[in-house]
Design an enzyme around this catalytic site. Structure first.
Site, PDB file in Angstrom:
ATOM      1  N   ARG A   1      -7.872   5.193   3.379  1.00  0.00           N
ATOM      2  CA  ARG A   1      -7.110   5.333   1.707  1.00  0.00           C
ATOM      3  C   ARG A   1      -7.066   6.835   0.918  1.00  0.00           C
ATOM      4  NH1 ARG A   1      -1.814   2.760   2.174  1.00  0.00           N
ATOM      5  NH2 ARG A   1      -2.409   2.498  -0.222  1.00  0.00           N
TER       6      ARG A   1
ATOM      7  N   HIS B   1       0.811  -8.266   1.126  1.00  0.00           N
ATOM      8  CA  HIS B   1       0.821  -7.825   0.027  1.00  0.00           C
ATOM      9  C   HIS B   1       1.220  -8.531  -1.195  1.00  0.00           C
ATOM     10  CE1 HIS B   1       2.118  -3.663   2.565  1.00  0.00           C
ATOM     11  NE2 HIS B   1       1.200  -3.081   2.196  1.00  0.00           N
TER      12      HIS B   1
END
Ligand code: SF4
Lengths: 491, 74
Positions: A96, A195
């Site tokens: 990422r 998350h």
């Protein structure tokens, strides 16, 4: 190609759905919609956050990816153990591009992969002993780490290891934070639950650690929440927040540290960029500590200005003046960027398919460049994300949730956008179809795209991709029909 | 029974958030809103109704509560 009307878009959806067997068609139909900005609640037109259909090609990740990859991974001075077999962590390592400062392997570790490398015997006899040993090794080899998180991969949940007990014991021994995270990949329908689990772990194991301790605060303390510093995004945002007089005391979690996270409850305002991945913790802090939170958007000058004024609204006149000063300062720079690139990009049409916040947040940046987003969709959004998207998108544009590989290809073939923005798995398919493509998860190895500095790079990248001469050279020379003159010249 | 959160909106009203169902909506009316009693039936903008056990005093918002679904549109 001109804009599709509502009827045309609807029939396009029907056409694409035709290939599916009936049950699948019924299911997928709920996830595809024609946008109507007047609808208040997205539930009426689009279903989201449901299990993907077996047999189709989905682009989603798993809960482990959401926790280890997105939320926890960028916390740079902690060591995140990918607990389980080696693959989950190794194949997602550093993908990422969460930038950070520090000496990797000495006091920062975000780019490294730590794993317990489960073997058959660990599955059979349990891996708690191995985890204990691993933690001791970490402490020996990397004494400057500030804490450890144990990110469970699928097998951990299946064999019922007690990572909480191991973590508690290790934390007492090391006198550092050790956080067990139950983010096994099979939980939930996408990375989204990861998350949430990661947020809950932060809430339970980190957030309250410094309650009651003194902190030298100022009335202008804010935090940046849900910015993962991809290609330097958080830095490009922080720089002008500080210029307007605010003090950024924590970055969650791009280039962030555990100390910053523990100090977050001392902030006056939480600035939330990625709503999807960190709204949970923001809501929690609002309830427990009374810290208000605000969603902002730092893509493109229009949205930045809007956001800066809204942020300033929470503070006194010095900050309000600061915001105006920042806006005026960067205006000429932004005008120059727009003057340069708008003529080259005006009227171009874009289709997006990303995750998190981008399918709606970048729309403003494209509009600043005179471009139009004609289709957008999320990998793992919930209803509240679509509530926010409907208003940003034009009438009769296309919305697709958890779109399948097939659907997106068909949509692109019919709508013929000038640019597609999605992930690496889609990139080469569309480039081979002759359609300019930007990888919008990690900015195609470019960035930052947030903030004023980011917009200049964003505009350049879009131009570079769209107006690249290669798109005119898709047909090999021997297939181009040569005129007689050319033949003669060649002879 | 489900966990919900009630918070003040920027406009000064109340908003209702039910994470399990991704439902976030404005509260249009609340049964009891007195200094000694707060809660009861909550009517949402989407037409749904939820019930929270009345509290002895108006709470500090936001607050997490348990709510019962009385009637929801879908
Ligand atoms: S689904 Fe399970 S095995 Fe696959 S990457 Fe995620 S955690 Fe690893």
């Amino acid at each position: 190609m001109s804009k599709l009307t509502r009827e045309e878009t609807e029939s396009l959806i029907q056409e694409v759905l035709e290939v599916y067997p009936e049950k699948a068609r019924k299911d997928r139909a709920k996830h595809l919609a024609v946008n109507d900005p007047s609808v208040e609640q997205s539930k009426k037109c689009i279903t989201s956050n449901r299990k993907s259909l077996p047999g189709v090609m989905t682009i989603r990740g798993c809960a482990y990816a959401g926790s280890r990859g997105v939320v926890w991974g960028p916390v740079k001075d902690m060591i995140h153990i990918s607990h389980g077999p080696v693959g989950c962590g190794q194949y997602s390592r550093a993908g990422r591009r969460n930038y950070y400062v520090g000496a990797t392997g000495v006091n920062t570790f975000a780019e490294m992969n730590f794993t317990s490398d489960f073997q058959e015997k660990d599955i059979v006899f349990g891996g708690d002993k191995k985890l204990t040993k691993l933690i001791q090794e970490i402490e020996q080899l990397f004494p400057l780490h500030k804490g450890i998180s144990v990110q469970s991969e699928c097998p951990i949940g299946l064999i019922g290891d007690d990572i909480e007990a191991v973590s508690k014991k290790a934390a007492a021994e090391l006198d550092k934070v050790v956080v067990p995270v139950r983010c096994e990949g099979f939980r939930g329908v996408s990375q989204s639950l990861g998350h949430h689990i990661a947020n809950d772990a932060l809430r339970d194991w980190v957030l309250g650690n410094r309650d009651g301790k003194t902190f030298e605060s100022t009335p202008y303390d804010v935090t940046i929440i849900g910015d993962y510093n991809i290609g330097g995004d958080a830095w490009a945002s922080r720089i002008f927040l500080e210029e307007m007089g605010l003090r950024v005391i924590a970055q969650w979690s791009g280039d962030g540290t555990i100390a910053e996270m523990e100090n977050t409850p001392k902030a006056k305002l939480n600035l939330l960029h990625c709503y999807r991945s960190m709204n949970y913790i923001s809501r929690h802090m609002e309830e427990k500590y009374g810290i208000p939170w605000m969603e902002y958007n730092f893509f493109g000058p229009t949205k930045i200005e809007e956001s800066l004024r809204r942020i300033a609204g929470f503070f006194d006149d010095t900050i309000k003046e600061g915001a105006e000063r920042v806006i005026t300062k960067y205006k000429p720079m932004m005008e120059a960027v727009i003057a340069k690139y708008k003529p080259r990009l005006q009227g171009k049409r874009v289709m997006l398919y990303v995750g998190g916040l981008r399918p709606r947040h970048v729309i403003g940046a494209y509009e600043d460049l005179g471009m139009e987003v004609v289709g957008t969709g999320y990998e793992f959004a919930h209803g509240d994300d679509y509530d926010r998207t409907i208003k940003e998108m034009g009438d009769a544009t296309l919305l697709y949730d958890d779109v399948t590989g097939f659907e997106l290809e068909e949509f692109v073939k019919r709508i013929k956008p000038d640019l597609v923005g999605s992930g690496i798995k889609e990139k080469y398919i569309y480039q081979k179809m002759g359609i300019p493509f930007r990888q919008m998860h990690s900015w195609d190895y470019s960035g930052p795209y947030h903030g004023y500095d980011g917009f200049a790079i964003f505009a350049r990248d879009m131009d570079m991709t769209l107006n690249n001469p290669c798109w005119g050279k898709q047909t090999p020379p021997w297939k181009v029909l040569k005129s007689d003159d050319a033949l003669k010249a060649a002879a | 029974m489900a966990n919900i959160m009630i918070r003040k909106t920027a406009e000064g009203g109340l908003s209702f958030y039910l994470p399990k169902r991704d439902l976030e909506d404005n509260i249009v009316s609340i049964e009891f809103d007195q200094t000694n009693k707060w809660g009861g039936e909550l009517r949402l903008a989407n037409g749904g109704t939820y019930y929270v056990d009345p509290l002895d005093a108006p709470p500090r918002l936001p607050i997490s509560l348990r709510a019962k679904r009385v009637d929801a549109p879908e």
